[in-house]
Design a protein around this motif. Structure first.
Motif, short mmCIF file in Angstrom:
data_model
loop_
_atom_site.label_atom_id
_atom_site.label_comp_id
_atom_site.label_asym_id
_atom_site.label_seq_id
_atom_site.Cartn_x
_atom_site.Cartn_y
_atom_site.Cartn_z
N ILE B 7 0.83 -1.21 0.00
CA ILE B 7 0.00 0.00 0.00
C ILE B 7 0.86 1.26 0.00
O ILE B 7 0.59 2.22 -0.71
CB ILE B 7 -0.95 0.02 1.23
N PHE B 8 1.94 1.20 0.78
CA PHE B 8 2.75 2.41 0.96
C PHE B 8 3.43 2.91 -0.32
O PHE B 8 3.97 4.00 -0.36
CB PHE B 8 3.80 2.20 2.07
N THR B 9 3.42 2.11 -1.36
CA THR B 9 4.04 2.58 -2.62
C THR B 9 3.08 3.42 -3.46
O THR B 9 3.50 4.02 -4.44
CB THR B 9 4.48 1.38 -3.49
N GLU B 27 -7.43 2.65 8.04
CA GLU B 27 -6.62 2.04 9.11
C GLU B 27 -5.51 1.19 8.49
O GLU B 27 -4.35 1.24 8.93
CB GLU B 27 -7.52 1.20 10.02
N GLU B 28 -5.89 0.42 7.47
CA GLU B 28 -4.86 -0.41 6.81
C GLU B 28 -3.80 0.46 6.13
O GLU B 28 -2.61 0.15 6.18
CB GLU B 28 -5.54 -1.34 5.78
N VAL B 29 -4.25 1.52 5.49
CA VAL B 29 -3.31 2.43 4.84
C VAL B 29 -2.35 3.00 5.88
O VAL B 29 -1.12 2.95 5.72
CB VAL B 29 -4.08 3.59 4.14
N SER B 35 4.28 0.94 9.44
CA SER B 35 5.26 -0.16 9.44
C SER B 35 6.42 0.16 8.48
O SER B 35 7.56 -0.18 8.73
CB SER B 35 4.60 -1.51 9.12
N ARG B 36 6.10 0.89 7.41
CA ARG B 36 7.16 1.33 6.51
C ARG B 36 8.13 2.28 7.24
O ARG B 36 9.35 2.18 7.10
CB ARG B 36 6.54 2.04 5.30
N ILE B 37 7.57 3.20 8.01
CA ILE B 37 8.42 4.12 8.79
C ILE B 37 9.33 3.32 9.72
O ILE B 37 10.53 3.57 9.80
CB ILE B 37 7.55 5.12 9.60
N GLU B 170 7.51 6.69 2.89
CA GLU B 170 7.07 6.68 4.29
C GLU B 170 5.80 7.51 4.45
O GLU B 170 5.20 7.51 5.52
CB GLU B 170 8.17 7.25 5.20
N ALA B 171 5.48 8.25 3.41
CA ALA B 171 4.25 9.04 3.39
C ALA B 171 3.89 9.28 1.93
O ALA B 171 4.78 9.47 1.11
CB ALA B 171 4.46 10.39 4.09
N PRO B 172 2.60 9.26 1.60
CA PRO B 172 2.23 9.50 0.21
C PRO B 172 2.29 10.99 -0.13
O PRO B 172 2.57 11.36 -1.25
CB PRO B 172 0.78 9.00 0.15
#
Lengths: 486, 490, 91
Positions: B7-9, B27-29, B35-37, B170-172
């Protein structure tokens, strides 16, 4: 050598807006510490100023009242210096484009006696600018406490030319300025509350010379008498210094009201480098002539102009006008009462004596007399004065019933009727009483007939006694004379 | 999309679509980004802090809104992280300075309120050069951010945390602030899109000020499309900021979707002289060719005052900063020196101990430029020269619709390479600074890579309050090349 | 540049090392700034705002402020709802 003093004043006046100069949090006095604050007042990271339109309008009003030139455009500058009472460590002020330039304040010096008018003179102003106030520091043994409630309140700085020449003139200037500002409803100008504060620039020079001497700035003049005493002391100190061959140094000194002397605060070399520059957070102000016109139409009459009008057009004695004219609500009360009455000078007398006495006995708020819900309305006072003028009631009786009118909110007519206090002018009744008096005191009657004018008074006294003072003295006199000398 | 681990991509618009179609929840996003952070931020150090619990609470609220059919906008449930100079109530705001280490903001910035009203999950606090003063993020009191493309290099600055967080996925979407290039230069060095709006387009209320007459908040994202969407949300007149401009905000996201007719782009000859890295030059020339091929007309223009922009900028910015930063004094909310014996000491020592070198240097320089006897020669003269710089742009825009330049003369440089030489550091802003002085909007979009794989950015400068047109020109290129979607391996 | 004078104006205490370093660096910066002195700015109006406007103001309508707790939450030291500062030496 003889010296004369030359004094210029910087007067700071808090404007009575509801919200602060550059943010909309409330202004106020006596609120619990640091509650009239928000991000802007505390200078938090990211907080930005937004002007208060009303503060600008009030400043223009002051400018017009003091005959200043109103700027077409003025702007805001930052005055940079560090002090714990200043949240941002810069003060938003006006440096080179103030809102008003020039201007004048009319002052009156004390007359030869309190009932005589003194001399009048115009004192020139340099400029007036608008800025934000700082917080309040309270000093303790080992530290100081800061309350920012006052910080950010709109503050007008009125700067005079060095155009005052004695402590008495300084006093007259402050009094006149305060009367003007209070009557224009710009500020309550209560020095105790810091709503009016004053710094003085004082120098002395040999009498007859025209160059200015070295000036000393005097601070901490927190009461009107403090200003007068501080200035007086400082002139004495400088005179003594020069007479003893010393030189005056340019410095800032503090007045210590308890010990009654001034002490040095900082010298010229220690003077601040304020690094003024235009505040990038604020846009400039453009004052269009239309706006100025609108404000000038609503401008109140200046106190001294009013005083002249009362004296010249209404024949009010100076003593009454000087008690009236510093107080706009009182003047409004008076003018309303006078408009219902044929004897304005008598009304004035009643207002400044009897009315003020009652008002000060009863409730009295901090900002002068509250006349809005006065128990004796202007119309009611006018009625009372008219009743005296028309001979319905005697002056003495009126004086007696006035406190009761004030306490009970009853009109003079009602009280007089309730108590049966109107003067007896009924000719038949008075004639009967006079005849009685003559037959009761033939001696006095004979003496009067024999040419002793004063003998009539005994007869009048007995008639008045019989009527408990309510007989109309004029009718009694006429009736007795007619019966005695037909 | 079924593989939630990736998702984080995604871009902001992909997240928006996925949330709308129910592929995943906010919430999943949010968990995916958290978790990426945790996975990569030890290396990148884009974040100074983040409030996991608060972010998840916001995400859950967004999911509830969506469940009841009451979403607040296209970005409802999408995380947006903030440069640590933008106030969010209850959150820290350190400005990467020791002096604000313990401060928590008691109020929201206007942009933060706008984000919240759009349903955005307001996320963590991003690293920067202390008080936004710098071009490398090396001036953070909490350690530098590393460039996700090469951890031995700087991410640019001052909004290095904001650009690195997007590059490292780490953030969109993130927000930064730009005073002399602080959004565009790090966007360029990290290979993402970053935009400085017209001065006055976005409220500064709640942005810890560096230089009030130059600062603007703006977005970072992988694509121009996302930048348009985020800019639309944060723009608008604010009665709390007297310098915010009362002009209507068009829908930038709609505007860029409209068919766009190629227009005229200016190439200022002063920007293409010496001092430009060869790879940068090559890449920019390719982009110029791309536009030509698309039917755009490219003409040489002149901005003769370009070389004056750096001294003008540093005189004005440091002067304003010296005054703006006076409030950090150890009295009301900043850390107080323990060695102070009187009030004067509190100031000098709290500021001496609490500020880093660059901040001290600039405050001193700024105070000098305003001080008695120097004001006319420095500050006033700089303000007058600023007028000449604006006039240059006004003239240029009589001929062209936008101006195309490199964003930075060089790709990301190594740590320590410029930190001891203020002037060479100041020169890395040469292409971006004049835009701030003229108040104009500027955007940096990824336009290529060096031989070593470092991203290169192209800058487009637009006319005042014409962000729609500027974004359309940028989107034309970005839609096709999509270089911001390249992802560094971490 | 009289660095001690300006550092004092800015109320920043410098270490001896910083003082020495800044003296040199700021000297270089000022030399670089000399370019400005060559510009002909005669008759040019200074730019204080990129897009100047006039009369950006509010009507005088008060709002409520912080509680004293909110106001003092970040204060390094407070007492009686006020900020404590070491004794102020008048200067």
């Amino acid at each position: 050598m003889d010296y004369e003093a030359v004094i210029g004043l910087e007067v700071h006046v808090q404007l009575n807006t509801k919200s602060k100069m550059f943010t909309r949090v409330s202004t106020g006095f006596g609120k619990s510490p640091n509650t009239l604050t928000n991000p802007v007042v505390l200078g938090l990271p990211g907080a930005l100023p937004v002007m208060n339109r009303d503060a600008i309008e009030k400043s223009i009003k002051v400018g017009l009242l003091l005959s200043c030139k109103i700027a077409e455009v003025c702007k805001w500058d930052r005055k940079n210096y560090f002090y714990p009472d200043m949240p941002k460590n810069y003060q938003i002020s006006q440096f080179d484009q103030p809102i008003c330039e020039g201007g004048e304040v009319e002052i009156e010096m004390p007359g030869d006696s309190p009932s005589e008018i003194g001399s009048h003179r115009i004192v020139q102003l340099t400029r007036i600018h608008l800025e934000e106030d700082v917080g309040k520091l309270t000093h303790y043994e080992s530290d100081s406490l800061v309350d920012y409630n006052r910080a950010g309140c709109p503050l007008l700085e009125i700067v005079s030319e060095p155009d005052l020449y004695s402590p008495e003139e300084v006093f007259a200037y402050l009094t006149s300025l305060r009367n003007s500002l209070v009557s224009a409803e710009i500020s309550p100008c209560d020095m105790e509350k810091g709503q009016l504060r004053c710094d003085a620039n004082i120098s002395i020079r040999p009498v007859g010379t025209s160059t200015l001497g070295t000036k000393v700035e005097l601070k901490n003049l927190n009461t009107i008498s403090g200003v007068k005493n501080g200035v007086e002391y400082e002139i004495r100190r400088q005179t003594k210094a020069l007479n003893e061959g010393e030189t005056i140094i340019q410095e800032t000194r503090r007045w210590n009201p308890d010990q009654k002397y001034t002490t040095p605060m900082r010298t010229k070399e220690m003077a601040h480098d304020y690094r003024y520059f235009p505040d990038p957070d604020l846009m400039p102000v453009k004052i269009d002539p239309e706006w100025v016109n609108r404000i000038s139409k609503d401008l109140p009459e200046k106190p001294f102009d009013k005083q002249r009008r009362y004296m010249e057009e209404m024949n009010i004695p100076y003593t009454s006008t000087s008690a009236l004219c510093g107080d706009r609500p009182l003047c409004e009360y008076f003018e309303k009462a006078a408009s219902h009455c044929s004897a304005p000078s008598k009304v004035a007398n009643w207002v400044v004596n009897d009315l003020l006495r009652e008002v000060s006995h009863s409730e009295k708020d901090q900002q002068g007399v509250n006349l809005e819900n006065c128990p004796v309305s202007p119309e009611s006072l006018a009625e009372l004065v008219n009743l005296i003028e028309d001979g319905v009631v005697s002056n003495n009786v009126a004086k007696e019933i006035f406190p009761e009118m004030y306490a009970s909110r009853k009109s003079a007519k009602t009280l007089i009727a309730e108590k049966g206090l109107e003067m007896k002018s009924d000719g038949d009744e008075i004639e009967t009483l006079c005849a009685q008096a003559i037959s009761n005191d033939p001696d006095a009657a004979d003496k009067f007939r024999g040419g002793k004018e004063g003998a009539i008074n005994a007869l009048k006294g007995s008639v008045m006694k019989a009527t408990r003072g309510q007989a109309n003295p004029k009718i009694v006199d006429e009736t007795l004379r007619r019966l005695l000398l037909p | 999309m079924t593989d939630h681990s990736e998702i984080f991509t995604l871009t902001g618009s992909e997240l928006s679509d996925g949330l709308a179609s129910g592929q995943f929840s906010s919430e999943e996003v949010t968990k995916s980004y958290l978790s990426r952070i945790k996975e990569v931020d030890d290396k990148v150090h884009a974040f100074l802090s983040y409030d996991e619990e608060d972010m998840l609470d916001q995400a859950k609220s967004s999911d509830q809104r969506r469940a009841s059919g009451k979403i607040l906008g296209p970005l409802d449930g999408v995380p947006v992280c903030l440069k640590d100079v933008i106030s969010a109530k209850g959150q820290p705001l350190t400005a990467a300075s020791k002096i604000l280490e313990k401060y928590r903001s008691p109020y929201d910035a206007t942009v933060t309120i706008k984000l919240k009203k759009a349903g955005v999950v307001v996320g963590g606090r991003l690293n920067l050069d202390e008080f936004a003063m710098g071009s490398s993020t090396e001036n953070s009191a909490y350690g530098p951010t590393c460039n996700p493309w090469d951890l031995g290099r700087v991410p640019g600055g001052s909004s290095g945390g904001s650009s690195a967080a997007v590059a490292a996925r780490e953030a969109p979407l993130t927000l930064g602030s730009d005073t002399g290039g602080s959004i565009r230069q790090p966007a360029s060095l990290c290979g993402v899109v970053g935009m400085k709006p017209t001065y006055g387009r976005v409220s500064r209320y709640g942005l810890a000020a560096f230089a009030s007459s130059l600062d603007q908040i703006g977005p970072f994202s992988q694509t121009v499309e996302d930048t348009a969407q985020l800019l639309e949300i944060i723009s608008g007149h604010d009665p709390l900021d007297s310098t915010s401009y009362p002009t209507p905000v068009p829908s930038f996201s709609n505007e860029i979707r409209q068919p766009f007719k190629p227009c005229k782009l200016g190439l200022p000859k002063e920007f293409f002289g010496t001092g430009m890295d060869d790879d940068v030059r090559k890449s920019i020339e390719q982009s110029i060719q791309w536009y030509r091929d698309k039917g755009y007309e490219l003409v040489e223009i002149s901005l003769p005052t370009t070389e004056l922009s750096i001294p003008v900028y540093y005189v004005i910015a440091t002067a304003e900063a010296s005054s703006n930063l006076a409030r950090y004094d150890g009295i009301r909310y900043t850390s107080r020196s323990e060695h102070a014996e009187n009030a004067i000491d509190v100031y000098a020592k709290s500021r001496g101990e609490g500020f880093g070198e660059e901040v001290k240097r600039r405050c001193i320089l700024g105070a000098y430029g305003l001080s008695s006897g120097y004001y006319d020669a420095y500050y006033l003269r700089a303000q007058k020269t600023r007028t000449l710089i604006r006039n240059d742009f006004d003239k240029a825009f009589e001929q062209v619709d936008a101006i195309l330049t490199p964003t930075s003369p060089t790709p990301a440089f190594k740590f320590g390479e410029k930190s001891e030489d203020p002037i060479s550091m100041y020169l890395s802003d040469i292409y971006t600074i004049s835009t701030n002085l003229a108040g104009l909007p500027g955007i940096s979009i990824p336009c290529g890579f060096t031989e070593n794989g470092l991203p290169i950015g192209m800058q487009l400068i637009g006319q005042a309050f014409e962000e729609g047109k500027l974004l359309s020109i940028a989107h034309d290129y970005d839609r096709e090349l999509q270089l911001g979607r390249s992802q560094p391996s971490l | 540049m009289d660095i001690d004078y300006v550092a004092n104006l800015a109320r920043i205490e410098l270490t001896p090392e910083e003082r020495k370093k800044f003296q040199g660096q700021l000297g270089d910066v000022l030399v670089y700034f000399e370019k400005l002195q060559e510009v002909n700015v005669e008759g040019v109006t200074p730019t204080a705002h990129a897009f100047p406007r006039f009369n950006v103001w509010d009507e005088d309508e008060p709002t409520t402020g912080f509680t004293s707790d909110e106001a003092l939450k970040n204060a390094p030291k407070s007492r009686n709802d006020q900020i404590v500062v070491p004794k102020v030496i008048e200067e």
